[in-house]
Design an enzyme around this catalytic site. Sequence first.
Site, PDB file in Angstrom:
ATOM      1  CG  ASP A   1      -2.170  -1.229   1.613  1.00  9.83           C
ATOM      2  OD1 ASP A   1      -2.144  -1.811  -0.102  1.00  9.83           O
ATOM      3  OD2 ASP A   1      -2.291  -1.471   2.478  1.00  9.83           O
TER       4      ASP A   1
HETATM    5  N1  URA Z   1      -1.726  -6.077   3.691  1.00  6.23           N
HETATM    6  C1  URA Z   1      -1.689  -4.499   4.043  1.00  6.23           C
HETATM    7  O1  URA Z   1      -2.205  -4.568   4.628  1.00  6.23           O
HETATM    8  N2  URA Z   1      -1.244  -3.745   3.127  1.00  6.23           N
HETATM    9  C2  URA Z   1       0.306  -3.687   3.138  1.00  6.23           C
HETATM   10  O2  URA Z   1       0.377  -3.125   1.806  1.00  6.23           O
HETATM   11  C3  URA Z   1       0.817  -5.777   2.158  1.00  6.23           C
HETATM   12  C4  URA Z   1       0.178  -6.300   3.482  1.00  6.23           C
END
Ligand code: URA
Length: 239
Positions: free
Chosen positions: A107
Amino acid sequence: MSKTLPLDKILQSQGFGTRKWCAELIEDGEVCVNGAVVTDSGARVATDGLQLTVYGEAWPYRERVYIALNKPSNYECSRKASHHPGVLKLLPEQFDRRDVQPVGRLDHDTTGLLLMSDDGPFIHRQSSPKHHVPKIYVATTHEPVTAALVEQLLKGVKLTDEPETLTAVSCRQLAEHEIEIVLAEGKYHQVKRMLVAAGNHCVSLRRAQIGLLKLDDLKLAVGEWCYLGDAELALLKPV
Ligand code: URA
């Protein structure tokens, strides 16, 4: 396997621009091959162990690149980033031109270990759910971490839109508000959604390890990257 290719084609493969542009670069005397200037753009050159110098900067030839980035927050992993700059902005522009892509996604606000490559089969293998390379995340949580939270994540939680219960491969408390979660798959927002489903909330998230490759061992400051060699790539096999 050892092969020879025209120098302008080699330069293009390394991300220095179109073949025409690369030919001009060579004819202008901006390119050294193993220490000697070569101005014949069509000269055939062996790629094995080839040391290029372009505009005075060393550029060892690499057929494919494998990169680890210590991703900062506020960068997107998609190639067409929309709300934040893309992670490719953190790498030399040659990598964008040779189609280097993130391996899977973090993310925009997740930090830590991100692999990048221009090797399609490698990207596919690493991203495939069948491959089961464990990923280790460290989450800072809003509510204190409890034994019940750890137990719940290990037992499994049900997420909307996911037919199956998702479980952490392993999970342990690191501090009052910090938990390490190991996942075998990489569903959308998986760590954050699992924490919410288990009654807590993620404040920040960092990926610390993929397979046996630890971000800390790479000694990268946030925003820094490095090439991965055979020894590091061997650590990315399923365990
Ligand atoms: N899980 C999440 O919630 N976000 C990420 O970026 C990676 C794994």
